[in-house]
Scaffold this motif. Structure first.
Motif, PDB file in Angstrom:
ATOM      1  N   ARG A   1     -57.176   7.211 -53.501  1.00  0.00           N
ATOM      2  CA  ARG A   1     -55.719   7.255 -53.511  1.00  0.00           C
ATOM      3  C   ARG A   1     -55.199   8.309 -52.537  1.00  0.00           C
ATOM      4  N   PRO A   2     -54.428   7.880 -51.517  1.00  0.00           N
ATOM      5  CA  PRO A   2     -53.853   8.839 -50.585  1.00  0.00           C
ATOM      6  C   PRO A   2     -52.624   9.499 -51.178  1.00  0.00           C
ATOM      7  N   LYS A   3     -52.044  10.461 -50.444  1.00  0.00           N
ATOM      8  CA  LYS A   3     -50.874  11.184 -50.930  1.00  0.00           C
ATOM      9  C   LYS A   3     -49.635  10.312 -50.952  1.00  0.00           C
ATOM     10  N   GLY A   4     -49.434   9.463 -49.958  1.00  0.00           N
ATOM     11  CA  GLY A   4     -48.239   8.623 -49.936  1.00  0.00           C
ATOM     12  C   GLY A   4     -47.869   8.220 -48.537  1.00  0.00           C
ATOM     13  N   PRO A   5     -46.900   7.302 -48.392  1.00  0.00           N
ATOM     14  CA  PRO A   5     -46.576   6.736 -47.087  1.00  0.00           C
ATOM     15  C   PRO A   5     -45.857   7.718 -46.181  1.00  0.00           C
ATOM     16  N   THR A   6     -45.984   7.416 -44.897  1.00  0.00           N
ATOM     17  CA  THR A   6     -45.213   8.107 -43.870  1.00  0.00           C
ATOM     18  C   THR A   6     -44.544   7.075 -42.999  1.00  0.00           C
ATOM     19  N   ALA A   7     -43.545   7.480 -42.251  1.00  0.00           N
ATOM     20  CA  ALA A   7     -42.804   6.521 -41.436  1.00  0.00           C
ATOM     21  C   ALA A   7     -43.663   6.028 -40.300  1.00  0.00           C
TER      22      ALA A   7
ATOM     23  N   SER B   1     -37.034   7.357 -41.936  1.00  0.00           N
ATOM     24  CA  SER B   1     -38.302   8.053 -41.769  1.00  0.00           C
ATOM     25  C   SER B   1     -38.894   8.399 -43.133  1.00  0.00           C
ATOM     26  N   GLY B   2     -40.197   8.163 -43.283  1.00  0.00           N
ATOM     27  CA  GLY B   2     -40.875   8.495 -44.519  1.00  0.00           C
ATOM     28  C   GLY B   2     -40.937   7.393 -45.545  1.00  0.00           C
TER      29      GLY B   2
ATOM     30  N   GLU C   1     -43.337  -0.105 -32.232  1.00  0.00           N
ATOM     31  CA  GLU C   1     -43.078   1.039 -33.100  1.00  0.00           C
ATOM     32  C   GLU C   1     -41.649   1.558 -32.908  1.00  0.00           C
ATOM     33  N   THR C   2     -41.201   2.352 -33.894  1.00  0.00           N
ATOM     34  CA  THR C   2     -39.813   2.790 -33.982  1.00  0.00           C
ATOM     35  C   THR C   2     -39.326   3.505 -32.728  1.00  0.00           C
ATOM     36  N   ALA C   3     -40.089   4.473 -32.230  1.00  0.00           N
ATOM     37  CA  ALA C   3     -39.637   5.253 -31.073  1.00  0.00           C
ATOM     38  C   ALA C   3     -39.456   4.371 -29.850  1.00  0.00           C
TER      39      ALA C   3
ATOM     40  N   ALA D   1     -37.518   0.025 -36.714  1.00  0.00           N
ATOM     41  CA  ALA D   1     -36.437   0.882 -36.224  1.00  0.00           C
ATOM     42  C   ALA D   1     -35.821   1.620 -37.403  1.00  0.00           C
ATOM     43  N   TYR D   2     -35.171   2.739 -37.111  1.00  0.00           N
ATOM     44  CA  TYR D   2     -34.440   3.467 -38.155  1.00  0.00           C
ATOM     45  C   TYR D   2     -33.108   2.791 -38.464  1.00  0.00           C
ATOM     46  N   GLY D   3     -32.542   2.166 -37.470  1.00  0.00           N
ATOM     47  CA  GLY D   3     -31.301   1.411 -37.585  1.00  0.00           C
ATOM     48  C   GLY D   3     -31.360   0.344 -36.514  1.00  0.00           C
ATOM     49  N   VAL D   4     -30.251  -0.275 -36.221  1.00  0.00           N
ATOM     50  CA  VAL D   4     -30.232  -1.285 -35.164  1.00  0.00           C
ATOM     51  C   VAL D   4     -29.460  -0.713 -33.986  1.00  0.00           C
ATOM     52  N   PRO D   5     -30.142  -0.313 -32.907  1.00  0.00           N
ATOM     53  CA  PRO D   5     -29.420   0.182 -31.736  1.00  0.00           C
ATOM     54  C   PRO D   5     -28.419  -0.852 -31.239  1.00  0.00           C
ATOM     55  N   GLN D   6     -27.278  -0.392 -30.787  1.00  0.00           N
ATOM     56  CA  GLN D   6     -26.200  -1.297 -30.389  1.00  0.00           C
ATOM     57  C   GLN D   6     -26.660  -2.388 -29.422  1.00  0.00           C
ATOM     58  N   PRO D   7     -27.448  -2.069 -28.369  1.00  0.00           N
ATOM     59  CA  PRO D   7     -27.867  -3.146 -27.450  1.00  0.00           C
ATOM     60  C   PRO D   7     -28.771  -4.192 -28.105  1.00  0.00           C
ATOM     61  N   LEU D   8     -29.354  -3.858 -29.280  1.00  0.00           N
ATOM     62  CA  LEU D   8     -30.264  -4.799 -29.941  1.00  0.00           C
ATOM     63  C   LEU D   8     -29.592  -5.602 -31.048  1.00  0.00           C
TER      64      LEU D   8
END
Length: 287
Positions: free
Chosen positions: A281-287, A76-77, A155-157, A197-204
């Motif tokens: 110029r924006p502040k910076g990336p988000t997840a 995230s982020g 998307e991640t969720a 994704a934040y990681g790779v869920p086991q089923p994926l």
């Protein structure tokens, strides 16, 4: 003994010196620390091969149809959502049909944009995946991957909740099964998947290794690296905390370190709708 030392010293003085390789006059710069619209060497032009960032020497890195289905894994982020909106905006601007699965409204800028359908309700997402899987299953098998005409952005969720989706006791298949069918049968018909994704869920993990042929990784944990990297390949440890720094692991063992292009939601909207995006110029990336 003294005579021997003098002889050896004389020989060393007579030995020709080893020539040194001169340093390059203009050494190639490394990967940039940030990439905003204002930092690009040339203005960003929407492309069916979207620009996703810059590598060493400000070399542009594009996501092409040859990369196939793509998995983005980063904490995230680190800029995953910005990467997805950048790709979606460029593709929509060129006429590629884009479907975004996003029930946390990370891609809220895309609501109402021509060429983009934003799916946000879990049960509606489930039904959509099932219908799309049936469409690609029924189409005749093509001899080779077709040109990219439609992109499904997950998307991640949604990626992490797919294994838990259920539509009811009478519904045939889980949405994860439908997504795997889309991954397996979509490319010959011009349908590509880009999933975050934040990681790779086991089923994926099995589908990710065999069907998501390109991975964009930022600061991957050991489990993710073991699941996605080539056997025996060492996990990188440098720049692990640098926001937007990623490694693109493409087909045929291609490896590229890059700094991802960061867009705001407004810049993505301007790009997708044919307006010239502002370069403030924006502040910076988000997840």
């Amino acid at each position: 003994m003294n005579t021997l030392r003098r002889l050896l010293r004389t020989r060393s003085l007579l030995r020709p010196a080893t020539p040194r390789t001169p340093a390059p006059a203009h050494p190639r710069p490394g990967v940039p620390d940030r990439v905003l619209l204002a930092d690009l060497p040339i203005p960003l032009t929407p492309s069916t091969d979207p620009l996703i960032g810059l590598a060493a020497g400000n070399q542009p890195v594009h996501l092409t149809p040859a990369h196939g289905h793509t998995l983005v894994v980063m904490p995230s982020g680190y800029g995953a959502s910005s990467l997805l909106q950048n790709v979606a905006a460029q593709l929509a601007a060129t006429g590629v049909r884009v479907d975004i699965l996003d029930f946390q409204n990370e891609q809220g800028w895309a609501h109402g944009v021509d060429g983009i359908t934003h799916w946000s309700e879990p049960l509606v997402i489930h039904a959509f995946l099932q219908d799309l899987a049936e469409q690609v299953r029924k189409q005749p098998t093509a001899p080779a991957p077709a040109a990219r005409t439609r992109v499904l952005i997950v998307e991640t969720a949604v990626a992490h909740d797919l294994p838990r989706f259920r539509r009811g006791p009478g519904y045939a298949a889980a949405p994860l099964d439908a997504l795997v069918a889309i991954l397996a049968h979509g490319r010959p018909h011009g349908l590509h998947v880009i999933m975050s994704a934040y990681g790779v869920p086991q089923p994926l993990r099995a589908p990710a290794r065999h069907l998501l042929t390109t991975r964009i990784l930022a600061n991957p944990d050991m489990g993710t690296w073991a699941a996605l990297a080539a056997p025996g390949e060492r996990r990188p440890t440098d720049n692990s905390d640098h926001v937007g720094r990623a490694r693109l692991l493409g087909p045929n063992a291609a490896r590229t370190e890059l700094q991802l292009l960061y867009l705001t939601g407004q810049q993505a909207l301007d790009l997708a709708t044919g307006n010239h995006p502002t370069t403030t110029r924006p502040k910076g990336p988000t997840a």
